[in-house]
Design a protein around this motif. Structure first.
Motif, PDB file in Angstrom:
ATOM      1  N   VAL A  13       0.843  -1.204   0.000  1.00  0.00           N
ATOM      2  CA  VAL A  13       0.000   0.000   0.000  1.00  0.00           C
ATOM      3  C   VAL A  13       0.874   1.248   0.000  1.00  0.00           C
ATOM      4  O   VAL A  13       0.625   2.199  -0.743  1.00  0.00           O
ATOM      5  N   GLN A  16       2.346   2.364  -3.245  1.00  0.00           N
ATOM      6  CA  GLN A  16       1.404   3.056  -4.131  1.00  0.00           C
ATOM      7  C   GLN A  16       0.997   4.421  -3.555  1.00  0.00           C
ATOM      8  O   GLN A  16      -0.001   4.993  -3.957  1.00  0.00           O
ATOM      9  N   GLY A  18      -0.169   5.037  -0.631  1.00  0.00           N
ATOM     10  CA  GLY A  18      -1.422   4.916   0.107  1.00  0.00           C
ATOM     11  C   GLY A  18      -1.179   4.755   1.591  1.00  0.00           C
ATOM     12  O   GLY A  18      -0.050   4.783   2.070  1.00  0.00           O
ATOM     13  N   LEU A  35      -6.078   4.821  -0.907  1.00  0.00           N
ATOM     14  CA  LEU A  35      -5.211   4.820  -2.085  1.00  0.00           C
ATOM     15  C   LEU A  35      -5.483   6.069  -2.914  1.00  0.00           C
ATOM     16  O   LEU A  35      -6.637   6.488  -3.047  1.00  0.00           O
TER      17      LEU A  35
END
Length: 170
Positions: A13, A16, A18, A35
């Motif tokens: 996560v 990305q 996020g 995200l």
């Protein structure tokens, strides 16, 4: 093990950009992921009719494409150079410089020649649009689906090799 799997999930996560949090309330556990949204692709719409510009805005809302609209060919060239849109949607019948002139200017300018151009007009001139360097052609009146499909085909047409014109939809 579960903690190792959670650590791996959190690493993915974060890669990305996020966030991942674990929330425990009343004996229940929830994993909350945040995200980032994909940035919408800018589509430059050039049409002298304000009603058509509003229609394009409505059709593109929530589609992943962000319209940048203008009624002026000169303004369109400036915006194309500055924003490098994913696609230019170009009306043909406009005052001062018509769409054919603007298409030739866009194709002749090193800063804009690779930007896909979709000619959208009531004139049934697919072959002329193709011969002047358009990547696609869409006949008015348009539907939301025909517009989105034509933008997708037009944007995909630029890349290695010659551009392929998209078919018109009435």
């Amino acid at each position: 093990t579960m903690p190792a799997q959670l650590a791996e999930a959190q690493r993915l996560v974060r890669s990305q950009r996020g966030t991942m949090t674990i929330e425990a309330t009343d004996g229940e556990t929830a994993i909350v992921l945040g995200l980032p949204l994909a940035r919408p692709k800018v589509v430059l719409v050039v049409d002298d009719n304000p009603d058509m510009l509003n229609l394009y805005r409505r059709f593109l809302a929530g589609s992943g494409y962000q319209p940048s609209a203008t009624q002026s060919s000169d303004e369109a060239l400036r915006i194309a150079r500055e924003t490098r849109p994913a696609c230019v949607i170009l009306d043909v019948m406009m005052p001062l410089h018509d769409g054919w002139e603007l298409l030739q200017i866009l194709r002749g300018d090193p800063m804009t020649r690779e930007i896909p151009v979709l000619v959208c007009t009531v004139l049934q001139q697919t072959e002329l649009a193709r011969s002047l360097g358009a990547d696609g052609f869409l006949a008015k009146p348009i539907t939301q689906r025909s517009l989105l499909d034509a933008i997708q085909r037009c944007s995909a047409s630029r890349g290695p090799g010659p551009a392929v014109a998209a078919g018109g939809v009435s």
